[in-house]
Design an enzyme around this catalytic site. Structure first.
Site, short mmCIF file in Angstrom:
data_model
loop_
_atom_site.label_atom_id
_atom_site.label_comp_id
_atom_site.label_asym_id
_atom_site.label_seq_id
_atom_site.Cartn_x
_atom_site.Cartn_y
_atom_site.Cartn_z
N CYS A 168 0.85 -1.21 0.00
CA CYS A 168 0.00 0.00 0.00
C CYS A 168 0.88 1.25 0.00
CB CYS A 168 -0.96 -0.05 1.19
SG CYS A 168 -2.20 1.25 1.17
N ASP A 225 -9.42 -2.97 -7.03
CA ASP A 225 -8.92 -1.96 -6.10
C ASP A 225 -9.54 -0.61 -6.44
OD1 ASP A 225 -7.46 -0.13 -4.57
OD2 ASP A 225 -5.59 -1.24 -4.80
N HIS A 260 -7.99 -4.09 -2.98
CA HIS A 260 -6.79 -3.53 -2.36
C HIS A 260 -6.43 -4.37 -1.14
CE1 HIS A 260 -3.93 -0.31 -1.64
NE2 HIS A 260 -4.26 -0.33 -0.36
#
Length: 291
Positions: A168, A225, A260
């Protein structure tokens, strides 16, 4: 108790003002903002055969706390820098380090937000972003990562075999570090943001750095995502074709049905099959590039 002579002592501490570093030690457990943890899927790696724990890394303005895990008794292990999400070096990141140590790597996860605050103790993600993440300069982060490499070299690790991986927020940093350190051999970016607005804290983003990449990057992204639109991933793939030699051999893999944070085994976003495949791809990428 196992010890590893070259790793269980610290570099002599530099004098520093403790007020400069809000985080001076790492507590156990998962970040508050990630609660409740998915206990049934969270991977727990033990310390059998490895040496793991907190260290202090000398940096320009003092000492930065970090977590490191290294194989016991192995001389000159290769080095992997592990860069956290916005939640800092909490239990998930530490476990990733232990997994890598079991495979023969010296894995180091620095608390890169140490001067800004402790994201592990904040329960609201917007508050983490406002108070900590958005106030952490890229230049500071890259310098701190360099300091981790210097620390590893001083302890006998093989920094000629150097890799980085990040998740991330850390995925974006993995791209940036690939454009920063010419000694880096391989980089793996897990769902790291590729575009963004320029600011004093974040002057450039990965799509702007393809001409400067010094190590090949493997990007691992989720097709579902919502925070990283597929068009930005596709734009990056095209940009890499016209980048540096390292950019041209970089690769991006998209897991069509993954959201994600699909590697985050302690969160509902975890997708076991895709996470395990990404992990295998990461290790193969390291080997392919000499790490």
């Amino acid at each position: 108790m196992k010890t590893e002579p070259e790793f269980d002592s610290l570099v002599p501490a530099q004098s520093f003002d403790r007020r400069s570093f809000i985080v001076t030690s790492l507590g156990a457990g998962f970040a508050l903002a990630t609660q409740p943890v998915m206990a049934q899927t969270a991977i727990k790696t033990d310390e059998t055969g490895i040496v793991a724990g907190e260290i202090k890394v000398p940096v320009k303005d003092g000492e930065m706390v970090a977590y490191r895990a290294v194989p016991g008794g192995l001389e000159k292990p290769p080095v992997v820098l592990v860069v956290s999400e916005i939640f800092g070096a909490h239990e998930y990141i530490r476990d990733v380090c232990r997994r890598l140590a079991k495979l023969g790597y010296c894995a180091i996860a620095p608390e890169l937000f140490a001067r800004q605050g402790d994201p592990r103790q904040i329960s609201a993600i917007p508050e983490i972003l406002e108070k900590i993440t958005n106030k952490t300069p890229d230049a500071q982060v890259l310098s701190d990562l360099d300091a981790c490499v210097a620390w590893a070299a001083s302890k006998g690790a093989d920094t000629k075999r150097l890799a980085i991986t990040g998740f991330c927020w850390g995925g974006r940093i993995a791209w940036l570090y690939s454009a920063h350190n010419p000694a880096l051999k391989a980089s793996v970016a897990w769902y790291g943001r590729l575009v963004g607005m320029a600011s004093p804290m974040t002057p450039k983003h990965p799509t702007e750095l393809v001409g400067e990449l010094k190590a090949p990057v493997l990007g691992l992204y989720g097709g579902l995502d919502s925070g990283i639109p597929l068009e930005t991933v596709e734009a990056m793939e095209k940009a890499l074709q016209h980048g540096s030699p390292a950019a041209k051999v970089s690769e991006i893999h998209v897991y069509d049905n993954a959201p994600h944070a699909f590697h985050a085994d302690y969160r509902p976003s975890y997708r076991k099959e895709d996470a395990e495949d990404g992990w295998r791809k990461m290790l193969a990428w390291f080997r392919k590039n000499g790490v």
